[in-house]
Design a protein around this motif. Structure first.
Motif, PDB file in Angstrom:
ATOM      1  N   LEU B 196       0.904  -1.212   0.134  1.00  0.00           N
ATOM      2  CA  LEU B 196      -0.081  -0.068  -0.169  1.00  0.00           C
ATOM      3  C   LEU B 196       0.698   1.468  -0.092  1.00  0.00           C
ATOM      4  N   ILE B 197       1.891   1.112   0.833  1.00  0.00           N
ATOM      5  CA  ILE B 197       2.817   2.287   0.996  1.00  0.00           C
ATOM      6  C   ILE B 197       3.572   2.795  -0.415  1.00  0.00           C
ATOM      7  N   SER B 198       4.001   1.456  -1.072  1.00  0.00           N
ATOM      8  CA  SER B 198       4.837   1.622  -2.476  1.00  0.00           C
ATOM      9  C   SER B 198       3.649   2.120  -3.341  1.00  0.00           C
ATOM     10  N   PHE B 199       2.297   1.682  -3.437  1.00  0.00           N
ATOM     11  CA  PHE B 199       1.338   2.013  -4.458  1.00  0.00           C
ATOM     12  C   PHE B 199       0.944   3.391  -4.081  1.00  0.00           C
ATOM     13  N   TRP B 200       0.630   3.856  -2.960  1.00  0.00           N
ATOM     14  CA  TRP B 200       0.511   5.451  -2.836  1.00  0.00           C
ATOM     15  C   TRP B 200       1.532   6.366  -3.187  1.00  0.00           C
ATOM     16  N   GLY B 201       2.751   6.034  -2.746  1.00  0.00           N
ATOM     17  CA  GLY B 201       4.014   6.921  -2.942  1.00  0.00           C
ATOM     18  C   GLY B 201       4.292   7.142  -4.326  1.00  0.00           C
ATOM     19  N   GLY B 202       4.134   5.824  -4.915  1.00  0.00           N
ATOM     20  CA  GLY B 202       4.467   5.931  -6.377  1.00  0.00           C
ATOM     21  C   GLY B 202       3.528   6.848  -7.294  1.00  0.00           C
ATOM     22  N   ILE B 203       2.197   6.456  -6.863  1.00  0.00           N
ATOM     23  CA  ILE B 203       1.125   7.245  -7.577  1.00  0.00           C
ATOM     24  C   ILE B 203       1.345   8.612  -7.315  1.00  0.00           C
ATOM     25  N   MET B 204       1.448   8.889  -6.007  1.00  0.00           N
ATOM     26  CA  MET B 204       1.430  10.413  -5.531  1.00  0.00           C
ATOM     27  C   MET B 204       2.671  11.115  -6.090  1.00  0.00           C
ATOM     28  N   ILE B 238       0.026  15.669   2.672  1.00  0.00           N
ATOM     29  CA  ILE B 238       1.546  15.769   2.812  1.00  0.00           C
ATOM     30  C   ILE B 238       1.846  15.875   4.343  1.00  0.00           C
ATOM     31  N   SER B 239       1.091  17.019   4.744  1.00  0.00           N
ATOM     32  CA  SER B 239       1.208  17.351   6.065  1.00  0.00           C
ATOM     33  C   SER B 239       1.063  16.457   7.220  1.00  0.00           C
ATOM     34  N   TYR B 255       8.378  11.733   1.636  1.00  0.00           N
ATOM     35  CA  TYR B 255       9.620  12.544   1.665  1.00  0.00           C
ATOM     36  C   TYR B 255       9.898  12.216  -0.035  1.00  0.00           C
ATOM     37  N   MET B 256       9.305  11.166  -0.689  1.00  0.00           N
ATOM     38  CA  MET B 256       9.593  10.849  -2.096  1.00  0.00           C
ATOM     39  C   MET B 256       8.798  12.018  -2.819  1.00  0.00           C
ATOM     40  N   VAL B 257       7.523  12.190  -2.344  1.00  0.00           N
ATOM     41  CA  VAL B 257       6.530  13.151  -3.149  1.00  0.00           C
ATOM     42  C   VAL B 257       6.915  14.540  -2.720  1.00  0.00           C
ATOM     43  N   VAL B 258       7.636  14.843  -1.569  1.00  0.00           N
ATOM     44  CA  VAL B 258       7.979  16.206  -1.223  1.00  0.00           C
ATOM     45  C   VAL B 258       9.429  16.649  -2.150  1.00  0.00           C
ATOM     46  N   ALA B 259      10.149  15.510  -2.323  1.00  0.00           N
ATOM     47  CA  ALA B 259      11.420  15.683  -3.175  1.00  0.00           C
ATOM     48  C   ALA B 259      10.802  16.043  -4.722  1.00  0.00           C
ATOM     49  N   ASP B 266       7.507  25.361  -7.961  1.00  0.00           N
ATOM     50  CA  ASP B 266       8.171  26.580  -7.725  1.00  0.00           C
ATOM     51  C   ASP B 266       7.607  27.134  -6.171  1.00  0.00           C
ATOM     52  N   LEU B 267       7.856  26.393  -5.246  1.00  0.00           N
ATOM     53  CA  LEU B 267       7.268  26.733  -3.882  1.00  0.00           C
ATOM     54  C   LEU B 267       8.121  27.861  -3.107  1.00  0.00           C
ATOM     55  N   ASP B 268       7.232  28.748  -2.546  1.00  0.00           N
ATOM     56  CA  ASP B 268       7.835  29.827  -1.741  1.00  0.00           C
ATOM     57  C   ASP B 268       8.483  29.370  -0.692  1.00  0.00           C
ATOM     58  N   ASP B 269       9.120  30.378  -0.070  1.00  0.00           N
ATOM     59  CA  ASP B 269      10.078  30.035   1.299  1.00  0.00           C
ATOM     60  C   ASP B 269       8.999  29.807   2.407  1.00  0.00           C
ATOM     61  N   ALA B 270       7.903  30.096   2.382  1.00  0.00           N
ATOM     62  CA  ALA B 270       7.069  30.086   3.474  1.00  0.00           C
ATOM     63  C   ALA B 270       6.633  28.570   3.364  1.00  0.00           C
ATOM     64  N   ALA B 271       6.248  28.086   2.133  1.00  0.00           N
ATOM     65  CA  ALA B 271       5.773  26.858   2.138  1.00  0.00           C
ATOM     66  C   ALA B 271       6.820  25.941   2.434  1.00  0.00           C
ATOM     67  N   ILE B 272       8.197  26.030   1.735  1.00  0.00           N
ATOM     68  CA  ILE B 272       9.142  25.084   2.093  1.00  0.00           C
ATOM     69  C   ILE B 272       9.665  25.011   3.678  1.00  0.00           C
ATOM     70  N   SER B 273       9.448  26.273   4.307  1.00  0.00           N
ATOM     71  CA  SER B 273       9.932  26.185   5.761  1.00  0.00           C
ATOM     72  C   SER B 273       8.822  25.396   6.286  1.00  0.00           C
ATOM     73  N   ALA B 274       7.739  25.514   6.118  1.00  0.00           N
ATOM     74  CA  ALA B 274       6.472  24.767   6.758  1.00  0.00           C
ATOM     75  C   ALA B 274       6.648  23.281   6.615  1.00  0.00           C
ATOM     76  N   LEU B 275       7.018  22.982   5.465  1.00  0.00           N
ATOM     77  CA  LEU B 275       7.290  21.524   5.297  1.00  0.00           C
ATOM     78  C   LEU B 275       8.475  20.926   5.938  1.00  0.00           C
ATOM     79  N   MET B 276       9.670  21.802   6.120  1.00  0.00           N
ATOM     80  CA  MET B 276      10.849  21.388   6.867  1.00  0.00           C
ATOM     81  C   MET B 276      10.322  21.292   8.276  1.00  0.00           C
ATOM     82  N   GLU B 277       9.689  22.178   8.827  1.00  0.00           N
ATOM     83  CA  GLU B 277       9.299  21.921  10.127  1.00  0.00           C
ATOM     84  C   GLU B 277       8.623  20.749  10.537  1.00  0.00           C
ATOM     85  N   GLN B 278       7.573  20.454   9.592  1.00  0.00           N
ATOM     86  CA  GLN B 278       6.697  19.235   9.530  1.00  0.00           C
ATOM     87  C   GLN B 278       7.504  18.141   9.597  1.00  0.00           C
ATOM     88  N   LEU B 279       8.459  18.033   8.602  1.00  0.00           N
ATOM     89  CA  LEU B 279       9.200  16.839   8.375  1.00  0.00           C
ATOM     90  C   LEU B 279       9.995  16.495   9.884  1.00  0.00           C
TER      91      LEU B 279
END
Lengths: 59, 451
Positions: B196-204, B238-239, B255-259, B266-279
Motif C-alpha cells: 500500500l505504501i509503495s502504491f500510494w507513494g508511487g502514484i502520488m 503531505i502534512s 519524503y519521495m513526494v516532497v522531493a 516553484d514553492l515559496d520560502d514560507a511553504a518550504i519552511s513549513a514542510l521542513m518544520e513538519q518533516l
C-alpha cells in the motif's frame, strides 16, 4: 560586517529540476506494488533523479 | 413479475470472486458460510487483529442477516465494520483465505454493490493480479464516479495498467484524494503494509510530477495560482503523512513526494519552511536518514539561508549528526542544509551562549560537505561571532575561550580548507588585532624567529 549571504548558493542559481515523466514512471513500473524494493530504496532512486548534483553530471 | 424478481435475485447471487456463476447461483448461505468462515479462521491464525470480526461480520448469526432487512443505522454500522475489515485484509489480498473471507462479505452483504469504492480502493495496489479482474467482473454496471475510468477494463476484463491509474490521479483530484484517504486512514489504524505504501507513494509522486508539468504556464499570474491550487490540493495530505511517526514507511513515501514537489514546483520560502518544520517534527529513528536527505533538498530550494530555530533544535537532538551528515554528503548535495545549520548554530553561540554547536560546526567545516564559498561564509561568521560575543552571555569567559580554541584549531588544520580559512581571515572587515586581543589568540601567521 561579514556578508552572511555570500555562500554561493543564492536563490538565483537554483532552478527547478527537469525530469521527463517517463523516467519517473520507469522507476515504478519495474514491479507491481507488492514486489517493489523497500520504500527507502525507492526514495533514494527518486531523489537521485531529481537532485541537481546528478542533473549537472548527466548534462 | 415475481419470476423476474427471482431471476434477478439469482443473477445477483451468482456474483462471486471464487465460483462460476452457475455454481454460485445454486449455493445456499449455510454452505457458503462453511467455506468462507474457514478462510476467515485461517486469517485469524495469521493475525489476531482479525479475531474481533468473528463476533460481527463472520458470526454464526451473520448467515441470517439480510442487508435489505436492516435499518439505516445497522447498515451504517455494517459499512464501518466492512471498511475496517478491508483495510486490515488489504495486506493479504493475494492469499486465498482472504479472498474466501471477502467472498462472504460479497455474497452475504453485497459489499461489491454497497461498498464498491472501498472494495476497489483496497484492491487497487493489486490491480495487476487476476483477483482484480475477477472483482471487475462482478461489479454493478454503474460504477461510482471516482472509478468510472475503469469502465473499459470492466468491459474487456483486462487489468488496468499502472499508467492509467497515474493518469487518473493526475487529472482527477477525487481519485487521488480517495486513495490518499484510504492510505492515511489505514496508517492511522496501524494496519499499513508495504504494498500500500509503495502504491500510494508511487502514484502520488508520479501524479504530482504530472500535475506540475500540466500546470506549467508562461504567464506568471496563472503559474502562481496553479502552484497555489496544487499546494491546496495535496498540502494537507503531505502534512498529515509527514507527522505520522507510527508509520515511518508512509513518512518515507511522503519524503519521495516532497522531493518531487520541491525540486520541480516553484514553492515559496514560507511553504518550504513549513514542510521542513513538519518533516523534523515527525521523523523517527527509522525515517531519519531519508528525512535528512529530504530536508537537504528542501533547504536547497529555499532562498533563506539560516535554519529556523525549530529545525535547528530537531537537528541538535539527532545522535551522531555530524557523522551522519558527512556520510550522506558523499552521495547527496547537503551543502545548503549544512551551511544553514552552521549559521544557526553560530547564532545560538552568541545569542544564547550555547556552545554545544561548536563541535558540530568544526566537524562539518572539515567534512567536505560544504563548497568553498559556504566554507568561507561559515568561517567568517565564526570570526564575527567571536568578535561580537559580549560579556552578558559570557560571564566566565568560557564562551570566548571555546570560540577561540575552535577558531585556532581550524586555522591550523593541514588540509586544503586551511587556504579558505586564511583567505576568509584576510577578507573579513573585522578588526583582527582587536579580535586577537579579545580572544587572546593569534590568527595570522607571523614570521617567527627560529628557535
Amino acid at each position: 560586517d561579514v556578508d552572511m549571504a555570500d555562500d554561493g548558493t543564492g536563490g538565483d542559481d537554483v532552478y527547478p529540476a527537469v525530469v521527463a515523466p517517463q523516467r519517473l514512471a520507469e522507476l515504478f513500473d519495474t514491479a507491481p506494488s507488492f514486489a517493489m524494493p523497500p520504500i527507502e530504496d525507492m526514495f533514494y532512486q527518486v531523489t537521485k533523479l531529481f537532485s541537481t548534483k546528478v542533473a549537472v553530471a548527466a548534462a | 413479475k415475481s419470476s423476474l424478481d427471482v431471476r434477478a435475485q439469482k443473477a445477483a447471487h451468482s456474483k462471486s470472486l471464487i465460483f462460476e456463476p452457475r455454481i454460485a447461483a445454486s449455493q445456499n448461505f449455510q454452505t457458503l458460510y462453511g467455506i468462507c468462515h474457514a478462510g476467515f479462521e485461517e486469517l485469524c491464525q495469521l493475525d489476531s487483529r482479525f479475531i474481533p470480526f468473528g463476533k460481527t461480520l463472520f458470526s454464526e448469526q451473520s448467515q441470517y442477516e439480510d442487508r435489505s432487512q436492516m435499518t439505516e443505522a445497522e447498515n451504517a454500522e455494517l459499512d464501518k465494520k466492512t471498511d475496517a475489515f478491508l483495510r486490515l485484509a488489504g495486506g493479504r489480498l493475494r492469499l486465498m483465505p482472504t479472498i474466501k473471507a471477502i467472498e462472504w462479505l460479497i455474497r452475504r452483504f453485497r459489499i461489491h454493490e454497497h461498498n464498491t469504492t472501498m472494495l476497489l480502493t483496497s484492491f487497487s495496489p493489486y490491480h495487476t493480479i487476476t483477483a482484480f479482474v475477477t472483482l471487475l467482473s462482478i461489479l454493478p454496471a454503474d460504477l461510482p464516479h471516482v472509478y468510472r475510468f475503469l469502465d473499459p477494463y470492466v468491459k474487456s476484463l483486462t487489468h488496468p495498467p499502472r499508467s492509467i491509474l497515474v493518469h487518473q490521479a493526475t487529472h482527477n483530484p477525487d481519485f487521488l484524494a480517495t486513495i490518499s484517504a484510504f492510505t492515511l486512514d489505514t496508517c492511522r489504524a496501524q494496519q499499513q503494509y508495504p504494498a500500500l505504501i509503495s502504491f500510494w507513494g508511487g502514484i502520488m509522486a508520479e501524479s504530482v510530477n504530472g500535475m506540475l508539468d500540466r500546470m506549467r504556464s508562461g504567464r506568471r499570474s496563472i503559474q502562481k495560482s496553479n502552484d497555489q491550487n496544487l499546494l491546496h490540493q495535496i498540502g494537507p495530505t503531505i502534512s498529515d503523512a509527514l507527522i505520522m511517526s507510527k508509520a515511518p514507511g508512509l513518512q518515507v513515501a511522503c519524503y519521495m513526494v516532497v522531493a518531487v514537489f520541491v525540486a520541480k514546483g516553484d514553492l515559496d520560502d514560507a511553504a518550504i519552511s513549513a514542510l521542513m518544520e513538519q518533516l523534523v517534527s515527525g521523523w523517527t529513528a527509522e525515517s531519519l536518514r531519508p528525512g535528512l536527505v529530504c530536508l537537504s533538498m528542501l533547504a536547497h530550494y529555499r532562498s533563506a539561508k539560516q535554519m529556523s530555530g525549530r529545525v535547528t533544535k530537531a537537528l541538535l537532538k539527532v545522535q551522531n549528526l555530524p557523522a551522519l551528515l558527512s556520510e550522506i554528503g558523499k552521495e547527496h548535495d547537503i551543502g545548503k542544509l549544512t551551511n544553514g545549520l552552521c549559521l544557526a548554530l553560530i547564532d545560538r553561540v552568541y545569542k544564547k551562549g550555547d556552545t554545544k554547536g561548536l563541535a558540530i560546526i568544526e566537524f562539518l567545516l572539515l567534512a567536505s560537505v560544504l563548497n568553498e564559498q559556504q566554507t568561507a561564509a561559515v568561517f567568517k561568521s565564526l570570526l564575527l561571532a567571536a568578535y561580537k560575543v559580549d560579556d552578558q552571555v559570557n560571564e566566565q569567559g568560557q564562551l570566548r575561550k571555546d570560540l577561540a580554541s575552535t577558531i585556532i584549531r581550524l586555522s591550523q588544520v593541514e588540509t586544503t580548507v586551511r587556504g579558505i580559512f586564511m583567505q576568509a581571515i584576510d577578507d573579513t572587515d573585522v578588526d583582527l588585532d582587536a579580535l586577537e586581543m579579545r580572544l587572546d589568540i593569534q590568527l595570522r601567521s607571523r614570521a617567527l624567529p627560529e628557535p
